[in-house]
Design an enzyme around this catalytic site. Structure first.
Site, PDB file in Angstrom:
ATOM      1  N   ARG A  23      11.141 -59.056  20.133  1.00  0.00           N
ATOM      2  CA  ARG A  23      10.652 -60.284  21.204  1.00  0.00           C
ATOM      3  C   ARG A  23       9.408 -59.192  22.150  1.00  0.00           C
ATOM      4  NH1 ARG A  23      13.922 -61.249  26.368  1.00  0.00           N
ATOM      5  NH2 ARG A  23      15.081 -59.378  26.449  1.00  0.00           N
ATOM      6  N   ARG A  39       9.868 -67.448  17.411  1.00  0.00           N
ATOM      7  CA  ARG A  39      10.099 -67.214  18.410  1.00  0.00           C
ATOM      8  C   ARG A  39      10.489 -68.367  19.278  1.00  0.00           C
ATOM      9  NH1 ARG A  39      13.800 -60.981  19.091  1.00  0.00           N
ATOM     10  NH2 ARG A  39      14.853 -62.413  20.037  1.00  0.00           N
ATOM     11  N   SER A  97      21.472 -61.635  19.718  1.00  0.00           N
ATOM     12  CA  SER A  97      20.704 -61.625  18.951  1.00  0.00           C
ATOM     13  C   SER A  97      21.034 -62.247  17.694  1.00  0.00           C
ATOM     14  CB  SER A  97      21.230 -59.211  17.679  1.00  0.00           C
ATOM     15  OG  SER A  97      20.492 -58.843  18.705  1.00  0.00           O
ATOM     16  N   GLN A 156      16.777 -52.805  12.990  1.00  0.00           N
ATOM     17  CA  GLN A 156      16.163 -52.302  14.482  1.00  0.00           C
ATOM     18  C   GLN A 156      15.187 -51.020  14.725  1.00  0.00           C
ATOM     19  OE1 GLN A 156      17.585 -54.083  15.914  1.00  0.00           O
ATOM     20  NE2 GLN A 156      19.588 -53.737  16.517  1.00  0.00           N
ATOM     21  N   ARG A 179      44.416 -31.128  23.125  1.00  0.00           N
ATOM     22  CA  ARG A 179      42.758 -31.805  22.897  1.00  0.00           C
ATOM     23  C   ARG A 179      43.074 -31.405  21.310  1.00  0.00           C
ATOM     24  NH1 ARG A 179      39.521 -31.948  27.103  1.00  0.00           N
ATOM     25  NH2 ARG A 179      37.937 -30.954  25.615  1.00  0.00           N
TER      26      ARG A 179
END
Length: 219
Positions: free
Chosen positions: A10, A69, A80, A114, A179
């Site tokens: 867009r 669109r 999306s 993308q 950890r």
């Protein structure tokens, strides 16, 4: 099996205006993605969906089919998934499509790529496409393996101390009392947003990921 490669681009990006046309080494981001898609194996058609004339024109000039669109699916509040389903509903009747595209019922898989991940490797996209076209998966998406130790900030009503402005945090993916060493655990799989491949059946259920035996391509 018809696999439609789709870029959602867009014009009204909130962060960077027309970011899909931003130049990287002199080439618009859109064209980096189109080049990867054109070199891949397994895409039946390649589409760019946009509300902006310059993006649609650039896409058409570089061999992609285009879908204009609607204002609704291009709004800040649209997802999306909204834009993908609009594409599936109407792209065969969209104007300015050369050559004519397939009908929505002919598309079996949508491969969403993308523009903001211009360094997607053709080999990784081919691997994902091979998984999808095998018929064994409803979705395949790209991830990165992370060994980050994550914390989350608790909401005020989640804390045990009722004091104004108190900030408490909690470990999310490890035990602070033990950890882990990087070499001792596989880490987390984090979506990197490069590509999402989904069956049309899954998309029509309102999902981009999920279905049978979810898998991911990692890089």
């Amino acid at each position: 099996m018809h696999v439609a490669g789709l870029i959602l681009a867009r014009g009204g990006s909130k962060g960077i205006r027309l970011k899909n046309l931003a130049l990287l080494k002199g080439t618009p981001l859109l064209l980096w993605s189109l080049k990867t898609m054109s070199q891949s194996r397994g895409l039946t058609s390649i589409w760019v969906s946009s509300d902006h004339d310059d993006i649609l024109e650039l896409a058409h000039q570089n061999g992609a089919q285009i879908h204009r669109r609607s204002a609704e699916s291009s709004s800040d509040g649209a997802s999306s998934l909204d834009a993908i389903n609009e594409f599936l509903d109407s792209h065969s009747a969209a104007t300015n499509v050369l050559p004519p595209g397939p009908t929505a019922l002919e598309v079996d898989v949508v491969a969403l790529i993308q523009c903001t991940s211009p360094f997607v490797r053709v080999a990784h996209l081919n691997e994902a496409l091979a998984k999808m076209t095998s018929g064994c998966y409803d979705s395949v998406f790209s991830v990165t393996r992370s060994h980050s130790l994550r914390w989350t900030q608790l909401e005020p009503n989640e804390t045990e101390v009722d004091v104004a402005n108190t900030e408490e945090i909690r470990a999310v993916n490890f035990d602070p009392h033990c950890r882990p060493k990087r070499q001792d655990w596989n880490g987390d799989l984090v979506e990197n947003g490069a590509f999402y491949l989904s069956s049309v059946q899954l998309l029509r259920r309102g999902l981009i990921q999920g279905g049978k035996d979810e898998r991911s391509a990692q890089y």
